[in-house]
Design a protein around this motif. Structure first.
Motif, short mmCIF file in Angstrom:
data_model
loop_
_atom_site.label_atom_id
_atom_site.label_comp_id
_atom_site.label_asym_id
_atom_site.label_seq_id
_atom_site.Cartn_x
_atom_site.Cartn_y
_atom_site.Cartn_z
N GLU A 74 0.86 -1.18 0.00
CA GLU A 74 0.00 0.00 0.00
C GLU A 74 0.90 1.24 0.00
N PRO A 75 0.93 1.97 -1.12
CA PRO A 75 1.89 3.08 -1.22
C PRO A 75 1.70 4.15 -0.15
N LEU A 76 0.47 4.31 0.34
CA LEU A 76 0.25 5.39 1.30
C LEU A 76 0.68 5.02 2.72
N THR A 99 -4.03 2.76 -4.96
CA THR A 99 -4.08 2.71 -3.49
C THR A 99 -5.34 1.99 -3.03
N ASN A 100 -5.29 1.46 -1.82
CA ASN A 100 -6.53 0.89 -1.28
C ASN A 100 -7.43 1.98 -0.69
N GLY A 101 -6.98 3.19 -0.69
CA GLY A 101 -7.85 4.33 -0.41
C GLY A 101 -8.01 4.70 1.05
N VAL A 160 -11.96 3.12 -10.02
CA VAL A 160 -12.10 2.17 -8.92
C VAL A 160 -11.77 0.78 -9.44
N ASN A 161 -10.66 0.20 -8.97
CA ASN A 161 -10.24 -1.13 -9.42
C ASN A 161 -11.04 -2.20 -8.69
N VAL A 162 -11.68 -3.07 -9.44
CA VAL A 162 -12.47 -4.15 -8.85
C VAL A 162 -11.94 -5.48 -9.39
N VAL A 163 -11.36 -6.31 -8.53
CA VAL A 163 -10.95 -7.65 -8.96
C VAL A 163 -12.15 -8.56 -8.79
N MET A 164 -12.59 -9.14 -9.87
CA MET A 164 -13.78 -10.00 -9.83
C MET A 164 -13.36 -11.45 -9.64
N ILE A 190 -11.12 -5.98 -13.12
CA ILE A 190 -9.84 -6.65 -13.43
C ILE A 190 -10.02 -8.16 -13.26
N GLU A 191 -9.57 -8.92 -14.24
CA GLU A 191 -9.63 -10.38 -14.08
C GLU A 191 -8.60 -10.85 -13.06
N PHE A 192 -9.03 -11.79 -12.25
CA PHE A 192 -8.19 -12.37 -11.19
C PHE A 192 -7.00 -13.09 -11.82
N PRO A 194 -3.09 -15.21 -11.42
CA PRO A 194 -2.41 -16.14 -10.50
C PRO A 194 -1.20 -15.51 -9.83
N LEU A 195 -1.45 -14.46 -9.08
CA LEU A 195 -0.38 -13.77 -8.36
C LEU A 195 -0.73 -13.68 -6.89
N ASP A 196 -1.66 -14.51 -6.44
CA ASP A 196 -2.03 -14.54 -5.03
C ASP A 196 -0.93 -15.22 -4.24
N SER A 322 4.46 -12.49 -5.18
CA SER A 322 3.01 -12.29 -5.27
C SER A 322 2.77 -10.82 -5.64
N MET A 323 1.49 -10.51 -5.91
CA MET A 323 1.14 -9.18 -6.40
C MET A 323 1.64 -8.06 -5.47
N SER A 324 1.48 -8.26 -4.15
CA SER A 324 1.87 -7.19 -3.23
C SER A 324 3.38 -6.98 -3.23
N GLY A 327 3.80 -5.15 -7.04
CA GLY A 327 3.09 -3.89 -7.28
C GLY A 327 2.22 -4.12 -8.50
N GLY A 328 0.93 -3.93 -8.33
CA GLY A 328 -0.01 -4.30 -9.41
C GLY A 328 0.02 -3.34 -10.57
N1 SAM Z 1 -2.42 -1.62 -2.22
C1 SAM Z 1 -2.76 -0.93 -3.40
C2 SAM Z 1 -4.14 -1.33 -3.89
O1 SAM Z 1 -4.66 -2.35 -3.43
O2 SAM Z 1 -4.67 -0.63 -4.74
C3 SAM Z 1 -1.76 -1.06 -4.52
C4 SAM Z 1 -1.12 -2.40 -4.72
S1 SAM Z 1 -2.22 -3.65 -5.31
C5 SAM Z 1 -1.13 -5.02 -5.44
C6 SAM Z 1 -2.51 -3.09 -6.97
C7 SAM Z 1 -3.70 -3.68 -7.67
O3 SAM Z 1 -3.49 -5.06 -7.88
C8 SAM Z 1 -5.00 -3.55 -6.89
O4 SAM Z 1 -5.99 -2.94 -7.69
C9 SAM Z 1 -5.36 -4.97 -6.57
O5 SAM Z 1 -6.74 -5.16 -6.51
C10 SAM Z 1 -4.73 -5.71 -7.73
N2 SAM Z 1 -4.47 -7.13 -7.46
C11 SAM Z 1 -3.87 -7.67 -6.38
N3 SAM Z 1 -3.80 -9.01 -6.49
C12 SAM Z 1 -4.37 -9.34 -7.68
C13 SAM Z 1 -4.59 -10.56 -8.38
N4 SAM Z 1 -4.20 -11.74 -7.88
N5 SAM Z 1 -5.21 -10.50 -9.59
C14 SAM Z 1 -5.59 -9.30 -10.12
N6 SAM Z 1 -5.39 -8.12 -9.52
C15 SAM Z 1 -4.79 -8.13 -8.31
#
Ligand code: SAM
Ligand code: SF4
Length: 328
Positions: A74-76, A99-101, A160-164, A190-192, A194-196, A322-324, A327-328
């Motif tokens: 989370e950049p903030l 950001t997660n806001g 607004v980013n929405v991962v479905m 955003i499509e889910f 494999p970066l979990d 992983s995504m975190s 950085g997405g």
């Molecule tokens: N923490 C911030 C946030 O959540 O917006 C920035 C970093 S986050 C890793 C960046 C973006 O990646 C977010 O929009 C998040 O929903 C998305 N994200 C994280 N894991 C994901 C995944 N496995 N598949 C698709 N998008 C993913």
């Protein structure tokens, strides 16, 4: 120095730099981080603002990189982020943040004044119980306040980013469309991927972008907005109610148009979200390397960029981070 484009082996020009400023986060989204057990980087392992600025300056001056997006973790949660924003804005790039806001109520105005141009706020459910289950934090109201703060600060559009995820929030597409229309924000579905961190991703959890477009189009008449090489396909409501986008990273990969490279919080340079190789820029920086050394390290990695990912195929190799951590 007159910039010369940085081109990979497939003729794609690098234009967009994504920089993670921290691996830490105040959320633990199920599709991104494990609930417990994340090992954070030590403070001295993370790039300083000066190191980030130097890498960015090399990329802008030499290759004419046009846009930079700050992300994380989370950049903030990174202290004094507006200071970095001001440094990077001075390079004249289109500067964005994901950001997660949760901290925008405090920081949106300051970020805007420091030169941030664009903002994406992540929000995957409008239902309080689901929000808690997805993020493992009870912070829906804080995120909604953050969205309002971003609007009040003058960000336009607010995306607004929405991962479905199938069976989790795939029934909320129309709710998000209505939310976007009412609040004057643009959902980006955003499509889910494999970066979990848990490695629990399966292809059948992916909600195809086409399905989301069809669900929204059945309620609100829409038309496609012609778009360039950017990953999001955009749709506009015929009644003038705004627009939304879909990012079909899995079902309709846009690797052929990819113009992105990434830098992780500890300074490794990656040519792809799914890269398994990377080059250590922090070692170059802290080993006394010159700007030429930095440029050579980055361009060498760009030359190795592959044609595209192979998610869902037997040849796919899950990247180590992983995504975190990327950085997405
Ligand atoms: N923490 C911030 C946030 O959540 O917006 C920035 C970093 S986050 C890793 C960046 C973006 O990646 C977010 O929009 C998040 O929903 C998305 N994200 C994280 N894991 C994901 C995944 N496995 N598949 C698709 N998008 C993913
Ligand atoms: Fe944190 Fe963003 Fe990952 Fe959620 S998606 S855990 S907010 S880094």
């Amino acid at each position: 120095m007159t910039p010369a484009p940085l081109v990979d082996g497939f003729g794609r020009v690098v234009k967009d730099l994504r920089i993670s400023v921290t691996d830490r986060c105040n959320f633990r989204c199920t599709y991104c981080m494990p609930e417990e057990g994340m090992q954070w980087l030590a403070r001295d392992q993370v790039l300083t603002f000066e190191e980030i600025e130097r890498i960015a300056r090399v990329a802008v001056e030499r290759w004419g990189v046009e846009s930079i997006r700050l992300t994380g973790g989370e950049p903030l949660v990174r202290a004094h982020l507006p200071v970095l924003v001001a440094k990077l804005a001075a390079l004249g790039v289109d500067l964005a943040l994901t950001t997660n806001g949760t901290s925008l109520g405090l920081l949106a105005g300051e970020l805007r004044r420091a030169g941030l141009k664009r903002i994406n706020i992540s929000l995957d459910s409008l239902r309080p119980d689901r929000f808690v289950a997805l993020t493992r934090r009870d912070a829906l109201d804080q995120v909604l306040d953050g969205i309002d703060a971003a609007l009040a600060a003058g960000f336009d559009p607010v995306k607004v980013n929405v991962v479905m995820i199938r069976g989790v929030n795939d029934d909320e597409a129309v709710e998000f469309a209505t939310f976007g229309r009412d609040r004057g924000v643009q959902p980006r579905f955003i499509e889910f991927m494999p970066l979990d961190a848990d490695g629990a991703w399966t292809l059948d959890q992916v909600v195809p972008a086409a399905e989301i477009v069809a669900a929204i189009g059945a309620v609100y008449p829409i038309e496609a907005v012609s778009h360039g090489p950017e990953p999001a396909a955009r749709y506009r409501y015929l009644d003038g109610g705004g627009e939304f986008g879909v990012i079909a990273s899995v079902t309709e990969p846009f690797c052929g148009n990819c113009d992105r490279v990434r830098i992780t919080a500890e300074g490794t340079f990656q040519n792809c979200l799914f890269a398994v190789d990377e080059v250590d820029l922090r070692a170059v920086l802290r080993g006394g390397g010159s700007d030429d050394d930095l440029a050579t390290a980055m361009s060498g990695e760009v030359a190795r960029k592959w044609a595209g990912h192979s998610i869902g195929k037997v040849t796919f190799v899950k990247p180590p981070r992983s995504m975190s951590q990327i950085g997405g």
